[in-house]
Scaffold this motif. Sequence first.
Motif, short mmCIF file in Angstrom:
data_model
loop_
_atom_site.label_atom_id
_atom_site.label_comp_id
_atom_site.label_asym_id
_atom_site.label_seq_id
_atom_site.Cartn_x
_atom_site.Cartn_y
_atom_site.Cartn_z
N VAL A 390 0.93 -1.29 -0.09
CA VAL A 390 0.10 0.14 0.08
C VAL A 390 0.92 1.21 0.09
CG1 VAL A 390 -1.97 1.33 0.99
CG2 VAL A 390 -1.70 -1.27 1.45
N ASN A 391 0.56 2.03 -0.96
CA ASN A 391 1.45 3.39 -1.14
C ASN A 391 1.16 4.34 -0.22
OD1 ASN A 391 -0.60 4.66 -2.27
ND2 ASN A 391 0.18 4.30 -4.45
N GLU A 392 1.74 5.27 -0.32
CA GLU A 392 1.34 6.64 0.76
C GLU A 392 0.02 7.11 0.62
OE1 GLU A 392 3.67 8.41 -2.59
OE2 GLU A 392 3.93 6.67 -1.42
N ASN A 393 -0.58 6.91 -0.65
CA ASN A 393 -1.88 7.60 -0.80
C ASN A 393 -3.03 6.56 -0.51
OD1 ASN A 393 -1.05 10.05 -1.78
ND2 ASN A 393 -0.55 8.90 -3.94
N GLY A 394 -2.62 5.37 0.16
CA GLY A 394 -3.51 4.29 0.48
C GLY A 394 -3.98 3.43 -0.80
N TYR A 423 -8.93 -1.62 -0.23
CA TYR A 423 -8.16 -0.40 -0.82
C TYR A 423 -8.55 -0.53 -2.65
CZ TYR A 423 -4.98 -0.62 2.92
OH TYR A 423 -4.46 -0.63 4.14
N ALA A 424 -8.37 0.54 -3.10
CA ALA A 424 -8.31 0.77 -4.68
C ALA A 424 -6.85 0.22 -5.16
CB ALA A 424 -8.59 2.14 -4.96
N TRP A 425 -7.10 -0.48 -6.49
CA TRP A 425 -5.79 -1.02 -7.07
C TRP A 425 -5.33 0.23 -7.75
CZ3 TRP A 425 -3.25 -5.00 -5.61
CH2 TRP A 425 -1.98 -5.45 -6.46
N GLU A 426 -3.82 0.08 -7.89
CA GLU A 426 -3.06 1.06 -8.38
C GLU A 426 -3.21 1.45 -9.86
OE1 GLU A 426 0.90 -0.23 -8.45
OE2 GLU A 426 0.60 -2.13 -9.30
N THR A 427 -3.79 0.64 -10.78
CA THR A 427 -4.17 0.87 -12.18
C THR A 427 -5.54 1.42 -12.09
OG1 THR A 427 -4.93 -1.43 -12.20
CG2 THR A 427 -2.87 -0.74 -13.11
N ASP A 428 -6.32 1.47 -10.84
CA ASP A 428 -7.87 1.96 -11.05
C ASP A 428 -7.69 3.61 -10.76
OD1 ASP A 428 -9.50 -0.09 -11.89
OD2 ASP A 428 -9.52 -0.79 -9.97
N PRO A 429 -8.58 4.40 -10.96
CA PRO A 429 -8.34 5.82 -10.27
C PRO A 429 -8.92 5.64 -8.89
CG PRO A 429 -10.63 5.30 -11.52
CD PRO A 429 -9.56 4.23 -11.83
N GLU A 430 -8.25 6.67 -8.27
CA GLU A 430 -8.30 6.69 -6.75
C GLU A 430 -9.72 6.68 -6.15
OE1 GLU A 430 -5.93 9.27 -4.37
OE2 GLU A 430 -4.11 8.96 -5.66
N ASN A 431 -10.75 7.17 -7.19
CA ASN A 431 -12.13 7.32 -6.86
C ASN A 431 -12.80 6.38 -7.53
OD1 ASN A 431 -11.96 8.14 -9.58
ND2 ASN A 431 -13.53 9.80 -9.18
N VAL A 432 -12.10 5.09 -7.69
CA VAL A 432 -12.98 3.96 -8.42
C VAL A 432 -14.29 3.52 -7.82
CG1 VAL A 432 -11.77 2.16 -7.21
CG2 VAL A 432 -12.71 1.53 -9.50
N TRP A 433 -14.45 3.50 -6.64
CA TRP A 433 -15.73 3.30 -6.13
C TRP A 433 -17.06 4.43 -6.20
CZ3 TRP A 433 -14.52 -1.21 -5.77
CH2 TRP A 433 -13.26 -1.58 -5.46
N GLU A 434 -16.56 5.56 -6.38
CA GLU A 434 -17.31 6.56 -6.84
C GLU A 434 -17.75 6.49 -8.20
OE1 GLU A 434 -14.75 7.08 -4.87
OE2 GLU A 434 -15.26 8.26 -3.02
N GLU A 435 -16.98 5.97 -9.19
CA GLU A 435 -17.07 5.40 -10.51
C GLU A 435 -17.96 4.56 -10.67
OE1 GLU A 435 -15.95 7.27 -13.49
OE2 GLU A 435 -15.43 8.78 -11.77
N TYR A 436 -17.98 3.65 -9.88
CA TYR A 436 -19.10 2.58 -9.91
C TYR A 436 -20.38 3.12 -9.53
CZ TYR A 436 -16.31 -1.76 -10.30
OH TYR A 436 -15.33 -2.76 -10.69
N GLN A 437 -20.54 3.85 -8.51
CA GLN A 437 -21.75 4.60 -8.14
C GLN A 437 -22.26 5.09 -9.33
OE1 GLN A 437 -22.93 4.36 -5.05
NE2 GLN A 437 -24.94 5.54 -5.64
#
Length: 517
Positions: A390-394, A423-437
Motif C-alpha cells: 500500500v503506497n502513501e496514498n492508500g 483499497y483501490a488498486w493502482e491501475t484504477d482511479p483513486e475514486n474507483v468506487w465513486e465511479e462504480y456509483q
Amino acid sequence: MKKRVSITALALSAALVLGACGNSAGTETAPAEGTNEASESTAVQENAEAGDPVLKDGEMTEILVTFPGISSAPASLAEVEAAINEEVSKTMDAVIRLNVLEWGTYTDQTNLMLSSGEKMDLFFSYSGTKDYVNKGQLIPITGMMDTYGKDMQDAMGKYIDACYVGDELYGVPTFRDLAAQAGLVCRKDILEETGMDAAQIKTLDDVEELLKKVKELHPEMSLLVSSEPKRGPLANINKGVFDIIQSGVGVYMNDNDGHIDIVNTYETDEYMVLAQKAFEWNKKGYFIPDSTTITDVRQDLIKAGNCFGYIGNSHPGTTTQETMNTGMDMVTIPLTDRILTTQGVDFSQWSLPVACEAPEKALAFLDILYSNPKVQNLFRFGIENKDYVVNENGIAGYPEGVTSSTVGWTNESWITGNAAIGYAWETDPENVWEEYQKYNDTAEISPLYGFIFDSSKVKNEIVAISNVIDKYQGIAEAGLNDPDTTVAKFNEELKAAGIQKIVDEMQAQADAWIAEK
C-alpha cells in the motif's frame, strides 16, 4: 405485502451505500467516505460482546467458504486463512476454510456439491438464486438478517431486494457493476500497433475495422475469444437492447410506449444481425477456433499470448481486473448502452446451501466480509507486503518483483462482497468506487426493473428450452453455420419446446405487475 428486511441506516463510515434500487430505482445516493481501518464495531462484534450464545457457543465450527479463482491452490492460501481466522476469532467460535475452485469447472463442481449435499457453508454464485431455490438447495436468510447480517443491509441498501424469491431472501449481492454494458476488452500493445484510438471505436463496424488491422499485423493470432464457456465471441453484443428475464424471453429496454411486450429475443431482427455478423467474422478468421468447446477461461487464453481480446462486460474496474488476471496491459472500450435490470443486480451473490451446518455463523462471517476492511483486504488481495503493498496514498499494488502470474493470492472485486471498504488498486482511479456509483446510477432502467418472474407454471418448458438453447446458441453466436438456416431451426425447435407458453406466462405476470405498480 412482501416481507422485507428492514433498512435501519443509510450508510456506514466504512461502506458505500448504493442507490437506484428496488422500486426506488430512480434515486441516487452519494458514496460514503471509506476507511481501511477496522476501527468501527460491526454488528456481529457487538452481538459477540453481548454474549450471543450462538456465535460464542464454545464450538469451533468449520465454515467452508467456496468461490472461484484462477488457481485452486494459491500459494498464500494458508496464510490468508490464518489471518482471517485471527480476526474472526474476536467475534465468534468458528474456523474459516477457503475452498477455491478453478473458474473453468466451478459451476459444474458447485452444482454437484449442492445436489449431493456435500459440506458447503457459504458459496458464491453468478447465475442468480432462483433455480437453486426451486431445487430446494438454499437456506432462506430472511429471519437472520437483522441479527447476523445487519452490516450487509446497511452496506448494500435496497439492492438486497433483488435477491428475494417470493417472500424469502436467499442471498446477498456483491458490490460491483450492478448495471450492465458490453465492451471490447483487448490488449493495449496490439491496439496501439494498429494506430487506432480507443475513443473512436464505438460501433461493431469500428470493431471490425480494428480486427482487420490486427489480423494484417498478426495473421497467426486468434483475435476474439468467448467471454464465458459454451458461448460464442459475440454473445454479449445485444446487451443494452434487451432485459432478458428467463430462457431468452424478455423485453426491449426501450419498450416504454404504454404497453410492455414480452418477446422471444432469439426471434428478433437484432438476434439475426448478431448471428450474421458472427458468421461473417468467423469466416474472416476473427474468432478463436472451437470457441464453444474450449474450457480454458478467457484470461488464460489471453495470457498465453495468442489472443487479442473478447467482447464482454464493461465497467469501471474491468481494465484493472483483466490486467491483473492476464498479466498484460488491457484496454476496455464500451460498445453498448448501459442498463439496469433485476437480473443484473442478483447475478452475483453469496448464499447459504442447505448443507450449511451453522447458518448463523456462516451469515455472521459474510457480514464481517462486508463490513471489516481488514478481512476484506485479506480476502481480495492476500497478505500485505507479500502479495500486495500500500503506497502513501492508500492505494494497493504489487510488491517489487511480483506480477499477476507470480502473486500468491488474488480475487476479483466483484466476488469479494463489499470491495468498496477495501483499497483501490493502482491501475484504477483513486475514486474507483465513486465511479462504480455513477456507473450504476446513470444506467438506463429496464421497464421491468423490480419484476421477478415466477417460473413455476412453465418449469417443464424451461427445461426443454434450455436444451434447445444449449444446442444452437453457441453455434449462432460463434458463427459456425449459416445463420439463415441455424436461427430458423433454432426458433423452430424453441417453439416446439414451448417458448410461446413462457412468453404468454411472463406477459400475464408482467401485465399484472404493471397494473399493481
